[in-house]
Scaffold this motif. Structure first.
Motif, PDB file in Angstrom:
ATOM      1  N   ARG A   1       0.830  -1.214   0.000  1.00  0.00           N
ATOM      2  CA  ARG A   1       0.000   0.000   0.000  1.00  0.00           C
ATOM      3  C   ARG A   1       0.858   1.254   0.000  1.00  0.00           C
ATOM      4  NH1 ARG A   1      -5.254   1.334   1.298  1.00  0.00           N
ATOM      5  NH2 ARG A   1      -5.518   3.560   0.854  1.00  0.00           N
TER       6      ARG A   1
ATOM      7  N   ASP B   1       0.466   4.082  -2.827  1.00  0.00           N
ATOM      8  CA  ASP B   1       0.153   5.464  -2.462  1.00  0.00           C
ATOM      9  C   ASP B   1       1.178   6.420  -3.045  1.00  0.00           C
ATOM     10  OD1 ASP B   1      -2.182   4.944  -1.062  1.00  0.00           O
ATOM     11  OD2 ASP B   1      -1.164   4.703   0.866  1.00  0.00           O
TER      12      ASP B   1
ATOM     13  N   ASP C   1       0.250   9.267  -5.700  1.00  0.00           N
ATOM     14  CA  ASP C   1       0.475  10.655  -5.290  1.00  0.00           C
ATOM     15  C   ASP C   1       1.337  11.401  -6.308  1.00  0.00           C
ATOM     16  OD1 ASP C   1      -1.033  10.323  -3.024  1.00  0.00           O
ATOM     17  OD2 ASP C   1       0.681   9.954  -1.691  1.00  0.00           O
TER      18      ASP C   1
ATOM     19  N   GLU D   1      -5.238  -3.878  -2.557  1.00  0.00           N
ATOM     20  CA  GLU D   1      -4.619  -2.649  -2.058  1.00  0.00           C
ATOM     21  C   GLU D   1      -4.671  -1.542  -3.108  1.00  0.00           C
ATOM     22  OE1 GLU D   1      -3.920  -1.987   0.929  1.00  0.00           O
ATOM     23  OE2 GLU D   1      -4.237  -4.014   1.662  1.00  0.00           O
TER      24      GLU D   1
ATOM     25  N   ARG E   1      -8.308  -0.217  -3.122  1.00  0.00           N
ATOM     26  CA  ARG E   1      -8.579   0.630  -1.962  1.00  0.00           C
ATOM     27  C   ARG E   1      -7.933   1.998  -2.113  1.00  0.00           C
ATOM     28  NH1 ARG E   1      -7.540  -3.736   2.968  1.00  0.00           N
ATOM     29  NH2 ARG E   1      -9.685  -4.494   3.125  1.00  0.00           N
ATOM     30  N   ALA E   2      -6.679   2.019  -2.554  1.00  0.00           N
ATOM     31  CA  ALA E   2      -5.971   3.289  -2.710  1.00  0.00           C
ATOM     32  C   ALA E   2      -6.619   4.143  -3.797  1.00  0.00           C
ATOM     33  CB  ALA E   2      -4.505   3.026  -3.060  1.00  0.00           C
TER      34      ALA E   2
ATOM     35  N   GLN F   1      -9.807   4.071  -4.843  1.00  0.00           N
ATOM     36  CA  GLN F   1     -11.123   4.560  -4.421  1.00  0.00           C
ATOM     37  C   GLN F   1     -11.016   5.710  -3.433  1.00  0.00           C
ATOM     38  OE1 GLN F   1     -12.853   0.831  -3.132  1.00  0.00           O
ATOM     39  NE2 GLN F   1     -13.859   0.493  -5.101  1.00  0.00           N
ATOM     40  N   GLN F   2      -9.970   5.722  -2.606  1.00  0.00           N
ATOM     41  CA  GLN F   2      -9.764   6.838  -1.677  1.00  0.00           C
ATOM     42  C   GLN F   2      -9.444   8.132  -2.421  1.00  0.00           C
ATOM     43  OE1 GLN F   2      -6.942   6.054   1.428  1.00  0.00           O
ATOM     44  NE2 GLN F   2      -8.353   4.730   2.560  1.00  0.00           N
ATOM     45  N   ARG F   3      -8.992   8.010  -3.659  1.00  0.00           N
ATOM     46  CA  ARG F   3      -8.669   9.188  -4.483  1.00  0.00           C
ATOM     47  C   ARG F   3      -9.761   9.455  -5.519  1.00  0.00           C
ATOM     48  NH1 ARG F   3      -4.290   6.804  -2.619  1.00  0.00           N
ATOM     49  NH2 ARG F   3      -2.397   8.006  -2.167  1.00  0.00           N
ATOM     50  N   GLN F   4     -10.928   8.896  -5.268  1.00  0.00           N
ATOM     51  CA  GLN F   4     -12.066   9.055  -6.171  1.00  0.00           C
ATOM     52  C   GLN F   4     -11.794   8.529  -7.581  1.00  0.00           C
ATOM     53  OE1 GLN F   4     -11.390  11.872  -3.863  1.00  0.00           O
ATOM     54  NE2 GLN F   4     -12.775  10.543  -2.723  1.00  0.00           N
TER      55      GLN F   4
ATOM     56  N   ARG G   1     -12.594   5.633  -9.825  1.00  0.00           N
ATOM     57  CA  ARG G   1     -13.664   4.644  -9.776  1.00  0.00           C
ATOM     58  C   ARG G   1     -13.214   3.302 -10.365  1.00  0.00           C
ATOM     59  NH1 ARG G   1     -17.997   7.499 -13.288  1.00  0.00           N
ATOM     60  NH2 ARG G   1     -16.060   7.772 -14.494  1.00  0.00           N
TER      61      ARG G   1
END
Length: 328
Positions: free
Chosen positions: A218, A222, A226, A246, A249-250, A252-255, A257
């Motif tokens: 992860r 990330d 980033d 992983e 998840r990463a 989706q946290q940044r929109q 889709r």
């Protein structure tokens, strides 16, 4: 002999020796072999197994895998124990943690315990030749190897299945996430892309240092996301389900889709993919374990010809929510 002296003799750096001893997967097979040869020469690893021990049946099978953090290997171990019990055997389990030194120590322990047979998911090819010289029937699982009986999965075909699915869904840009570059799964993906007039951009290969440590995986993902203004691919094939999960998840946290912006396919079809609705390449674990165990029992009972038995099983793609999206 110190690591510094071993490094000098093997003509590599001291950190490289440390990585080899710690089972780091980012070290080439050539360097691993060079370091291990020096280590063996200086006696760090005893190079004589007790081949001449007088052996009698112990009804114990030695099992050595390279990791247990990945639920795929947990499923293999569970299936092996079930198969052993059905056939009146107990198992002695060891985890090599991708470390060839630990793996050889595991094998030596099996020899000293006089196990009737060995089933191994090897950490590398380094120990296989030495194992083949032991007077103990041994079967390799998950990969086909020339010097031992083996039951493997067609990883090249797995990559092709993922690539074909992406192409049929209208994708034109492709990504891959894994811990090694020299991987049949990736080559299969690359092959089917070329067959269909696409090329794989090397910048879209996310190379990780770990294959099973969720925290490390992860952290790298990330960092990659980033530093990227936009994803350069709309589809991603992952070396295993942990990496697929992983990344999802990463993202989706940044929109980002899933599957609309990026479709994801994992590998192993573990409970992670089932719970999180991740498409994944399914491996017939039960069939692979049963076949491997049958070969081992036949070797123990001397009921098979002397020529090696190498069986390759075919994977299948299980499509779920993470890749069920047709691009226009």
């Amino acid at each position: 002999m110190t690591m510094k002296e071993i490094a000098k003799k093997a003509k590599v750096s001291q950190p490289t020796v440390s990585r080899v001893l710690n089972g780091h997967r980012g070290v080439s097979e050539e360097i691993v072999n060079a370091v291990m040869k020096v280590i063996e020469e200086v006696g760090y690893v005893p190079n004589k197994a007790a081949q001449t021990l007088k052996r009698s049946s112990t009804n114990i099978i030695g099992i050595s895998t390279r990791e247990i953090d990945n639920p795929y290997f947990v499923d293999i171990i569970d299936s092996l124990e079930l198969e052993a019990r059905k056939n009146g055997y107990n198992i002695l389990f060891h985890n090599s943690k991708y470390n060839p030194v630990t793996e050889w120590e595991n094998i030596q322990n099996f020899v000293s315990r006089q196990v009737d047979g060995i089933i191994i998911v090897p950490s590398s090819d380094f120990n296989l030749e030495r194992i083949s010289k032991l007077d103990i029937p041994t079967v390799v699982l998950t990969n086909n190897k020339k010097m031992l009986d083996s039951v493997g999965i067609n990883h090249f075909q797995a990559g092709k299945l993922a690539g074909e699915s992406f192409i049929h869904s209208g994708h034109k840009t492709f990504g891959y996430i894994g811990s090694i570059r020299d991987d049949e799964k990736f080559y299969g993906l690359e092959s089917v892309l070329q067959e269909n007039g696409f090329t794989f951009d090397p910048n879209n290969f996310l190379l990780l240092e770990s294959s099973n440590n969720s925290f490390m995986i992860r952290r790298y993902i990330d960092k990659y996301l980033d530093e990227s203004e936009n994803l350069e691919f709309t589809s991603l094939f992952a070396e295993n389900d942990i990496m697929a999960l992983e990344f999802m998840r990463a993202a989706q946290q940044r929109q980002i889709r899933v599957p609309e912006d990026v479709s994801i396919i994992g590998f192993d079809d573990t409970y992670l993919s089932k719970i999180m609705e991740i498409s994944s390449i399914h491996q017939p674990i039960g069939e692979m374990v049963k076949t491997g165990f049958e070969i081992l029992l036949n070797r123990i009972n001397q009921e098979v010809p002397s020529s090696l038995v190498n069986i390759m099983m075919e994977p299948t793609l299980i499509e779920r929510k993470s890749s069920k999206f047709r691009r226009r």
